[in-house]
Design an enzyme around this catalytic site. Structure first.
Site, PDB file in Angstrom:
ATOM      1  N   SER A 205     -65.067-112.735  67.602  1.00 41.91           N
ATOM      2  CA  SER A 205     -65.923-114.069  68.128  1.00 41.91           C
ATOM      3  C   SER A 205     -67.041-115.304  67.201  1.00 41.91           C
ATOM      4  O   SER A 205     -65.519-115.002  66.345  1.00 41.91           O
ATOM      5  CB  SER A 205     -67.009-112.626  68.463  1.00 41.91           C
ATOM      6  OG  SER A 205     -67.907-112.783  67.152  1.00 41.91           O
ATOM      7  N   LYS A 206     -67.704-115.910  66.939  1.00 40.29           N
ATOM      8  CA  LYS A 206     -67.384-116.761  66.545  1.00 40.29           C
ATOM      9  C   LYS A 206     -68.030-116.601  65.693  1.00 40.29           C
ATOM     10  O   LYS A 206     -67.193-117.737  64.605  1.00 40.29           O
ATOM     11  CB  LYS A 206     -68.789-117.761  67.375  1.00 40.29           C
ATOM     12  CG  LYS A 206     -68.274-118.507  68.620  1.00 40.29           C
ATOM     13  CD  LYS A 206     -69.744-119.018  69.022  1.00 40.29           C
ATOM     14  CE  LYS A 206     -69.406-119.676  70.395  1.00 40.29           C
ATOM     15  NZ  LYS A 206     -70.681-119.196  71.639  1.00 40.29           N
ATOM     16  N   ARG A 207     -68.127-115.851  65.198  1.00 43.04           N
ATOM     17  CA  ARG A 207     -68.925-115.172  63.526  1.00 43.04           C
ATOM     18  C   ARG A 207     -67.476-115.427  62.961  1.00 43.04           C
ATOM     19  O   ARG A 207     -67.111-115.441  61.654  1.00 43.04           O
ATOM     20  CB  ARG A 207     -69.645-114.279  63.222  1.00 43.04           C
ATOM     21  CG  ARG A 207     -69.072-112.551  63.573  1.00 43.04           C
ATOM     22  CD  ARG A 207     -69.860-111.968  63.701  1.00 43.04           C
ATOM     23  NE  ARG A 207     -69.636-110.329  64.844  1.00 43.04           N
ATOM     24  CZ  ARG A 207     -68.712-109.944  63.701  1.00 43.04           C
ATOM     25  NH1 ARG A 207     -68.637-109.458  62.902  1.00 43.04           N
ATOM     26  NH2 ARG A 207     -68.239-108.472  64.721  1.00 43.04           N
ATOM     27  N   GLY A 209     -65.209-117.404  63.142  1.00 42.44           N
ATOM     28  CA  GLY A 209     -64.667-118.959  62.995  1.00 42.44           C
ATOM     29  C   GLY A 209     -63.991-119.260  64.227  1.00 42.44           C
ATOM     30  O   GLY A 209     -64.476-119.107  65.325  1.00 42.44           O
TER      31      GLY A 209
END
Length: 438
Positions: A205-207, A209
């Site tokens: 996911s976005k966390r 990067g």
């Protein structure tokens, strides 16, 4: 294979934002499955989330597929344009007593007794007891069709023979198989691809990067690198790591997709990117490089020629396009405007060496790497064999950096007049900062 059983697969993204790497890999595996079998890869846009399905998000999908080279074989349509047909089908199922309207006005499918089994193309045989499946909604109370009804109706409409998607859909499959049967339609084959996990083993996911095609592109990755990287996320062919599009198409067999999750490895993506930066022709990389170049350098012919001449040196260490631009700064912008206090100190210390070099280089009969090496060497001997005392100030004067490609090579690429101009500016800078002429 007869014409009627030609393979047809589809990629049906919801245009709710940028394209996640997992979605792009699903598109890639569908595309390869179709191309390998001489079948068709179809696109449709599942735009039923009215709030988030913006024209910009729809453009993201088309641009990402085009950039990755995943062409589709149909005129894509928006799922919302077929809603009235979906509603008709639900009404028909209610008439046949295969569905019913509940007290809140939701139209639900009547799940029959028994079990649902399918031979999954990736996971092997899967059986789910029907009693584990609730009477799922076909139409919401406002009369709008649900995901299950829309996806099955559109897959029937497009003649889809194989549904290849993420394994987060496995629980949807029995519902959809029952729906095909109730509608009297042949059931396609299903294959469920394993999830992609981040380096920490959590769902990517976005966390973690940059995990969308748009963000990876903005970070300076080439489409060839992302294509090859995604190809190897959960699929393999012997121990081959590098595939051309032709090799990938020839080798792709969905039974070689691993059952377990794949892991995103940033170092491997960088390795692929560096490989393609080093091996693709400069002309093929240039269009991808241009957006990262400073204003002015994008069209300046001399700058682009210098970049091409220095390409082997620039790609020796850089792994992304912005890293290349950083390494090439001295060749595409004027470094003499970027002298820092540290640079000034090095220039002041190297004043004598620079002055002698300027004289030697001005009268050089031929401007070639060997002759330039000799001129530097001669100056080093003159300074008692101390290479650093010559090399450091010369590099700062020419590139406003303390590291980089070979100096003689840099000078050969810059050309005599530009080297002398930069040296002159640096000598003037030394003079202005209190350096004096011996």
């Amino acid at each position: 294979m007869s014409a009627t059983t030609a393979i047809k697969v589809r990629f049906p993204p919801s245009p709710t934002g940028k394209m996640h790497l997992g979605n792009a890999r699903t598109a890639l595996f569908n595309w390869l499955f179709a191309r390998h079998a001489g079948g068709q890869f179809l696109l449709r846009i599942e735009d039923t989330d009215k709030e988030r399905s913006t024209p910009e998000n729809i453009t993201f999908i088309h641009d990402a597929l085009k950039w990755l080279g995943l062409g589709y074989d149909n005129e894509p349509f928006l799922q919302s344009t077929r809603q009235s047909l979906h509603v008709e089908a639900a009404t028909r199922l209610v008439e046949q007593e295969l569905a019913y309207k509940d007290t809140e006005g939701v139209t639900r499918f009547k799940v029959p007794a028994g079990a649902t089994t399918w031979a999954d193309l990736v996971q092997g045989e899967i059986t789910i007891e029907n009693k584990q499946v609730e009477d799922f909604a076909l139409l919401r109370s406002d009369g709008s069709p649900t995901y299950h009804l829309g996806v099955v109706m559109d897959d029937i409409f497009q003649g889809i023979t194989h549904v290849i998607r993420g394994d987060d859909h496995i629980n949807n499959t029995p519902k959809q198989i029952m729906l095909y049967a109730a509608l009297g339609e042949p059931v396609p084959a299903f294959g469920h691809l394993p999830l992609i996990l981040g380096p920490d083993g959590e769902k990517l996911s976005k966390r973690h990067g940059a995990v969308s095609i748009q963000d990876l592109r903005a970070e300076g990755y080439l489409p060839q690198a992302i294509f090859n990287f995604m190809l190897r996320l959960g699929w393999g062919h012997g121990d081959q790591e590098l595939f051309t599009v032709e090799e990938a198409t020839a080798a792709f067999d969905i039974s070689n997709v691993s059952k377990g999750p794949a892991r995103f490895d940033a170092a491997k993506l960088k390795w692929y990117n560096q490989h393609y930066l080093k091996t693709l022709p400069f002309g093929q990389i240039l269009p991808h490089l241009v957006p990262f170049l400073p204003d002015g350098a994008q069209t300046h012919k001399a700058d682009l020629e210098r970049l091409e001449a220095l390409w082997p040196d620039l790609t020796a260490r850089a792994q992304t396009l912005p890293e290349i631009v950083t390494a090439a700064t001295a060749f595409i912008t004027d470094p003499t405007r970027a002298y820092t206090a540290e640079h000034t100190a090095i220039l002041l210390e190297g004043h004598d060496a620079l002055h002698h070099l300027y004289d030697a280089l001005s009268s050089l009969p031929e401007w070639q790497e060997e002759a330039l090496k000799a001129a530097i060497h001669h100056q080093v001997e003159h300074m008692g064999g101390n290479f650093k005392a010559v090399g450091r100030p010369l590099r700062v004067a020419l590139t406003a950096a303390t590291g980089g490609p070979d100096l003689a090579r840099i000078m050969a690429v810059l050309g005599q007049s530009e080297v002398l101009r930069r040296l002159k500016v640096s000598l003037h800078h030394i003079h202005e900062n209190g350096g004096h002429h011996h």
